[in-house]
Design a protein around this motif. Structure first.
Motif, PDB file in Angstrom:
ATOM      1  N   TYR A   1       0.796  -1.232   0.000  1.00 28.42           N
ATOM      2  CA  TYR A   1       0.000   0.000   0.000  1.00 28.42           C
ATOM      3  C   TYR A   1       0.828   1.281   0.000  1.00 28.42           C
ATOM      4  CZ  TYR A   1      -3.118  -3.680   1.763  1.00 28.42           C
ATOM      5  OH  TYR A   1      -3.799  -4.856   1.959  1.00 28.42           O
ATOM      6  N   GLY A   2       2.152   1.178  -0.208  1.00 28.04           N
ATOM      7  CA  GLY A   2       2.950   2.383  -0.405  1.00 28.04           C
ATOM      8  C   GLY A   2       3.428   3.079   0.856  1.00 28.04           C
ATOM      9  N   TYR A   3       3.410   2.385   1.994  1.00 28.77           N
ATOM     10  CA  TYR A   3       3.968   2.970   3.207  1.00 28.77           C
ATOM     11  C   TYR A   3       4.700   1.890   3.998  1.00 28.77           C
ATOM     12  CZ  TYR A   3      -0.447   1.155   5.132  1.00 28.77           C
ATOM     13  OH  TYR A   3      -1.501   0.360   5.460  1.00 28.77           O
ATOM     14  N   SER A   4       5.516   2.342   4.968  1.00 30.52           N
ATOM     15  CA  SER A   4       6.399   1.435   5.699  1.00 30.52           C
ATOM     16  C   SER A   4       5.641   0.642   6.758  1.00 30.52           C
ATOM     17  CB  SER A   4       7.508   2.254   6.362  1.00 30.52           C
ATOM     18  OG  SER A   4       8.337   1.452   7.166  1.00 30.52           O
ATOM     19  N   GLN A   5       5.959  -0.659   6.846  1.00 31.94           N
ATOM     20  CA  GLN A   5       5.396  -1.544   7.867  1.00 31.94           C
ATOM     21  C   GLN A   5       6.563  -2.068   8.702  1.00 31.94           C
ATOM     22  OE1 GLN A   5       3.362  -3.893   4.748  1.00 31.94           O
ATOM     23  NE2 GLN A   5       1.446  -3.437   5.813  1.00 31.94           N
ATOM     24  N   ASN A   6       6.477  -1.891  10.032  1.00 31.14           N
ATOM     25  CA  ASN A   6       7.628  -2.047  10.915  1.00 31.14           C
ATOM     26  C   ASN A   6       7.387  -3.097  11.991  1.00 31.14           C
ATOM     27  OD1 ASN A   6       9.228   0.649  10.117  1.00 31.14           O
ATOM     28  ND2 ASN A   6       7.045   1.118  10.234  1.00 31.14           N
ATOM     29  N   LEU A   7       8.359  -3.984  12.180  1.00 27.52           N
ATOM     30  CA  LEU A   7       8.236  -5.091  13.122  1.00 27.52           C
ATOM     31  C   LEU A   7       8.727  -4.712  14.516  1.00 27.52           C
ATOM     32  CD1 LEU A   7       7.665  -8.185  13.536  1.00 27.52           C
ATOM     33  CD2 LEU A   7      10.106  -8.537  13.092  1.00 27.52           C
ATOM     34  N   PHE A   8       7.911  -5.061  15.534  1.00 25.76           N
ATOM     35  CA  PHE A   8       8.333  -5.000  16.931  1.00 25.76           C
ATOM     36  C   PHE A   8       8.430  -6.431  17.460  1.00 25.76           C
ATOM     37  CE2 PHE A   8       6.990  -0.636  18.880  1.00 25.76           C
ATOM     38  CZ  PHE A   8       7.527   0.038  17.794  1.00 25.76           C
ATOM     39  N   PRO A   9       9.607  -6.906  17.886  1.00 26.82           N
ATOM     40  CA  PRO A   9       9.718  -8.187  18.598  1.00 26.82           C
ATOM     41  C   PRO A   9       9.112  -8.071  19.995  1.00 26.82           C
ATOM     42  CG  PRO A   9      11.841  -7.444  17.731  1.00 26.82           C
ATOM     43  CD  PRO A   9      10.915  -6.288  17.661  1.00 26.82           C
ATOM     44  N   ILE A  10       8.868  -9.220  20.633  1.00 29.53           N
ATOM     45  CA  ILE A  10       8.229  -9.255  21.950  1.00 29.53           C
ATOM     46  C   ILE A  10       9.089 -10.028  22.948  1.00 29.53           C
ATOM     47  CG2 ILE A  10       6.171  -9.930  23.252  1.00 29.53           C
ATOM     48  CD1 ILE A  10       4.610  -9.796  20.611  1.00 29.53           C
ATOM     49  N   VAL A  11       9.383  -9.399  24.077  1.00 25.29           N
ATOM     50  CA  VAL A  11      10.106 -10.056  25.168  1.00 25.29           C
ATOM     51  C   VAL A  11       9.158 -10.998  25.902  1.00 25.29           C
ATOM     52  CG1 VAL A  11      11.292  -9.702  27.372  1.00 25.29           C
ATOM     53  CG2 VAL A  11      11.630  -8.069  25.498  1.00 25.29           C
ATOM     54  N   GLN A  12       9.619 -12.226  26.139  1.00 23.18           N
ATOM     55  CA  GLN A  12       8.872 -13.169  26.967  1.00 23.18           C
ATOM     56  C   GLN A  12       9.799 -13.671  28.082  1.00 23.18           C
ATOM     57  OE1 GLN A  12       5.774 -13.613  27.162  1.00 23.18           O
ATOM     58  NE2 GLN A  12       4.923 -12.953  25.207  1.00 23.18           N
ATOM     59  N   GLY A  13       9.404 -14.743  28.772  1.00 27.74           N
ATOM     60  CA  GLY A  13      10.207 -15.246  29.883  1.00 27.74           C
ATOM     61  C   GLY A  13       9.444 -15.370  31.178  1.00 27.74           C
ATOM     62  N   SER A  14       8.108 -15.170  31.104  1.00 28.00           N
ATOM     63  CA  SER A  14       7.252 -15.319  32.279  1.00 28.00           C
ATOM     64  C   SER A  14       7.769 -14.448  33.430  1.00 28.00           C
ATOM     65  CB  SER A  14       7.144 -16.794  32.674  1.00 28.00           C
ATOM     66  OG  SER A  14       6.178 -16.979  33.689  1.00 28.00           O
ATOM     67  N   THR A  15       7.820 -14.983  34.631  1.00 28.62           N
ATOM     68  CA  THR A  15       8.175 -14.187  35.813  1.00 28.62           C
ATOM     69  C   THR A  15       9.604 -14.435  36.271  1.00 28.62           C
ATOM     70  OG1 THR A  15       7.246 -15.921  37.225  1.00 28.62           O
ATOM     71  CG2 THR A  15       5.789 -14.111  36.623  1.00 28.62           C
ATOM     72  N   PHE A  16      10.447 -14.978  35.395  1.00 30.54           N
ATOM     73  CA  PHE A  16      11.811 -15.342  35.764  1.00 30.54           C
ATOM     74  C   PHE A  16      12.796 -14.298  35.237  1.00 30.54           C
ATOM     75  CE2 PHE A  16       9.226 -19.166  35.437  1.00 30.54           C
ATOM     76  CZ  PHE A  16       9.368 -19.661  36.732  1.00 30.54           C
TER      77      PHE A  16
END
Length: 379
Positions: A186-201
């Protein structure tokens, strides 16, 4: 067309709170920011015009799982993406659908390849992989695309949390590769955000921060919190993550939360928030205000003709009285749901705007400490 960028403008001298600006091809977003949740392409009971003019939202969310099932990618692609489909001409972020898929529990099967699940609509079976989720989000057309991850339940034992985190990391690499192989639509930038996991540790959270930071994404998210753990634990883990994520990239804490949760996490270095609470609670007669929490269903408001909230600079919240809104709620009038939802969203946007102004002035921590007891008050 240019990739998302972030400019850090101010740092509060007595906390980790910061003010910045995120630039996207659909406009700029001043941080800290709260993002209304528009799961199926709409924020419940609120029009896009009201989001823009009354709530003053600058970015909203959509959800990959729900939009994939209905209206489907064929319709969205034919429309030219979600912006054109729903008429929202500002930034959009899409959650990958991972949380929704994994919350199905008995109706999904998790494998190395991805997640096989049954639609909550008609029971049909579908497969989400990191690659397919990237493709779907491309078609939806979000400015910010979330990586496909597993959100482990609370509580989780250490071994499960470690395996889940490792799987999320392997899936992230596949997400990154898929986006590199495919063009923006569609002619515009699409940007990835990674996600931090690891529960409560703590050690897993730190390792996850280091791993996703190594991908050099334009922004990063903290997932798997506000899922039942105590508030203090959420704050401890958020602080740890902020300390181990890049300072020059926006930090997004997913699914949080109450007004006081937001202020506490801003003080730890978070820039972006989303939560269904303002609209969901509003539809159930709970209002967040500058003087505390109101159950508008209570009889005490029956003859209170004062504005819903005189303490915030929102014309909408100053126009309608508590008595009138209570009447609409008691009468089960749809307008009541709209007024309550717009007020709560407007309050959240007012709150983060106030936070930003106090960060810039340099007295955020003092203001936050004074504000939180007030926000928790039951009126």
């Amino acid at each position: 067309m240019s990739a998302l960028s972030f400019c850090l403008q101010h740092q509060d001298p007595s906390s980790k709170a910061r003010a910045g600006i995120i630039n996207t091809d659909h406009g700029s977003i001043q941080t800290p920011i709260f993002m209304p949740v528009g799961t199926v392409g709409s924020v419940k009971a609120v029009s896009q015009q009201q989001l823009q003019d009354e709530v003053k939202a600058t970015i909203i969310l959509g959800n990959t799982y729900h939009l994939y099932l209905r209206p489907g990618t064929e319709v969205l692609q034919a429309a030219g993406g979600l912006h054109r489909f729903n008429g929202w001409n500002h930034p959009i972020l899409t959650d990958s659908g991972g949380y929704q898929v994994f919350s199905l529990a008995g109706n999904r099967k998790l494998t190395e390849d991805g997640a096989l699940f049954q639609s909550h609509i008609d029971g049909s079976k579908h497969m989400f992989t990191p690659e397919s989720v990237m493709d779907i989000q491309r078609v939806i057309g979000a400015d910010i695309i979330m990586a496909f991850d597993e959100c482990p339940p609370y509580p989780s034992n250490y071994e499960y949390a470690r395996k889940s985190m490792d799987l999320t990391h392997r899936w992230l690499s596949r997400c990154v590769n898929r986006l590199a192989e495919t063009p923006d639509l569609y002619g515009y930038s699409q940007n990835l955000f990674p996600i931090v996991q690891g529960s409560t540790f703590a050690d897993l959270r730190k390792a996850s921060c280091e791993y996703i930071s190594s991908k050099g994404a334009v922004g990063n998210a903290i997932g798997g919190l506000s899922v039942g753990e105590p508030e203090e634990m959420m704050y401890e883990l958020t602080a740890l993550c902020c300390e181990n994520l890049p300072e020059d990239k926006p930090r997004y804490l997913m699914g949080v939360g109450t007004p006081w949760n937001i202020l506490e996490n801003i003080s730890l270095g978070v820039d972006m928030f989303d939560c269904v609470m303002p609209t969901r609670n509003g539809r159930n007669a709970m209002l967040f205000t500058s003087k505390g929490v109101i159950n508008i269903d209570n009889k005490k408001w029956e003859k209170d003709f004062s504005p819903i909230d005189e303490g915030i600079d929102c014309n909408f919240s100053n126009y309608y009285s508590k008595a009138y809104l209570r009447h609409l709620v008691k009468a089960k009038e749809i307008l009541g749901l709209t007024i309550a939802s717009i007020h709560n969203l407007g309050f959240y946007l007012w709150l983060v705007k106030q936070a930003r102004e106090h960060i810039i002035v340099g007295d955020f921590q003092r203001w936050k400490n004074e504000m939180i007891p007030v926000l928790k008050t039951r009126c």
